[in-house]
Design a protein around this motif. Structure first.
Motif, PDB file in Angstrom:
ATOM      1  N   ASP A 234       0.808  -1.219   0.000  1.00 21.15           N
ATOM      2  CA  ASP A 234       0.000   0.000   0.000  1.00 21.15           C
ATOM      3  C   ASP A 234       0.841   1.269   0.000  1.00 21.15           C
ATOM      4  O   ASP A 234       0.465   2.259  -0.622  1.00 21.15           O
ATOM      5  CB  ASP A 234      -0.962   0.007   1.194  1.00 21.15           C
ATOM      6  N   GLU A 235       1.974   1.254   0.679  1.00 19.71           N
ATOM      7  CA  GLU A 235       2.800   2.467   0.708  1.00 19.71           C
ATOM      8  C   GLU A 235       3.427   2.730  -0.664  1.00 19.71           C
ATOM      9  O   GLU A 235       3.450   3.871  -1.142  1.00 19.71           O
ATOM     10  CB  GLU A 235       3.886   2.357   1.771  1.00 19.71           C
TER      11      GLU A 235
ATOM     12  N   TRP B 261      -8.143   7.869   0.566  1.00 25.38           N
ATOM     13  CA  TRP B 261      -9.086   7.453   1.611  1.00 25.38           C
ATOM     14  C   TRP B 261     -10.121   6.494   1.014  1.00 25.38           C
ATOM     15  O   TRP B 261     -10.469   5.484   1.632  1.00 25.38           O
ATOM     16  CB  TRP B 261      -9.769   8.690   2.211  1.00 25.38           C
TER      17      TRP B 261
ATOM     18  N   ARG C  36      -9.029   3.066   0.796  1.00 27.03           N
ATOM     19  CA  ARG C  36      -8.794   2.494   2.133  1.00 27.03           C
ATOM     20  C   ARG C  36      -7.308   2.389   2.501  1.00 27.03           C
ATOM     21  O   ARG C  36      -6.892   1.453   3.169  1.00 27.03           O
ATOM     22  CB  ARG C  36      -9.424   1.109   2.270  1.00 27.03           C
TER      23      ARG C  36
ATOM     24  N   ASP D  86      -4.234   3.328   4.745  1.00 20.21           N
ATOM     25  CA  ASP D  86      -4.127   3.747   6.148  1.00 20.21           C
ATOM     26  C   ASP D  86      -3.779   5.222   6.256  1.00 20.21           C
ATOM     27  O   ASP D  86      -3.020   5.757   5.449  1.00 20.21           O
ATOM     28  CB  ASP D  86      -3.053   2.936   6.872  1.00 20.21           C
TER      29      ASP D  86
ATOM     30  N   ASP E 115      -1.860   6.802   8.384  1.00 13.57           N
ATOM     31  CA  ASP E 115      -0.437   7.124   8.575  1.00 13.57           C
ATOM     32  C   ASP E 115       0.329   7.043   7.261  1.00 13.57           C
ATOM     33  O   ASP E 115       1.214   7.858   6.998  1.00 13.57           O
ATOM     34  CB  ASP E 115       0.196   6.240   9.650  1.00 13.57           C
TER      35      ASP E 115
ATOM     36  N   ARG F 264      -1.062   7.526   4.252  1.00 15.76           N
ATOM     37  CA  ARG F 264      -1.537   8.696   3.486  1.00 15.76           C
ATOM     38  C   ARG F 264      -0.775   9.945   3.886  1.00 15.76           C
ATOM     39  O   ARG F 264      -0.273  10.677   3.038  1.00 15.76           O
ATOM     40  CB  ARG F 264      -3.032   8.944   3.751  1.00 15.76           C
TER      41      ARG F 264
END
Length: 158
Positions: free
Chosen positions: A56-57, A83, A86, A88, A90, A92
């Protein structure tokens, strides 16, 4: 659509992840649409994350870079999109903080200059309000908008 097996889901998703960045939410949504059970979804996601197919990062960094540079989106709009996917909070925040302020302003300035040429207004005040609304709609923060408009106004007065 017929239900697919856990192995088929993994193979399809890993192939998609090899071609482009995807976030966990997108992968889970695809498996849900394919009718994969929740337990199997969890196992497939664990394999995808463990194999670094999904991160995700990494996804958020690529997403932010593309949306700011190519789509000319501001921080607020990018944050809302992350957002919705979904990501996270932190992650974002960390990724959004990495946006270079100078690069950010350099994306907005030509956007406002071009919009200024095509916008009809009865007064300079009305023109400025329309440009502010336009930039806010693109997700830019008010400070960056003011900075760009102040520089543009100083250039047009000369």
């Amino acid at each position: 659509m017929k239900e697919i097996t856990e192995q088929e889901a993994f193979l399809r998703l890993s192939a998609q992840c090899a071609q482009a960045e995807h976030c966990q939410f997108e992968m889970l949504e695809k498996m849900r649409r394919w009718g994969v059970t929740e337990e199997a979804q969890a196992r497939v996601m664990a394999r995808l994350v463990g194999g670094r197919f999904v991160d995700d990062e990494r996804y958020a960094r690529a997403f932010v870079k593309d949306k700011v540079k190519y789509n000319k989106w501001g921080r607020r709009k990018v944050e809302q999109a992350l957002w919705q996917k979904r990501i996270d909070a932190d992650i974002r925040q960390r990724v959004l903080d990495e946006i270079d302020t100078d690069e950010y302003v350099e994306v907005l300035r030509p956007l406002l200059q071009q919009k200024r040429k095509s916008t009809k207004a009865n007064s300079p005040y009305e023109l400025q309000q329309k440009l502010i609304r336009f930039a806010l709609g693109r997700g830019f923060d008010f400070d960056a908008i003011r900075e760009c408009l102040d520089v543009d106004d100083a250039d047009t007065e000369m």
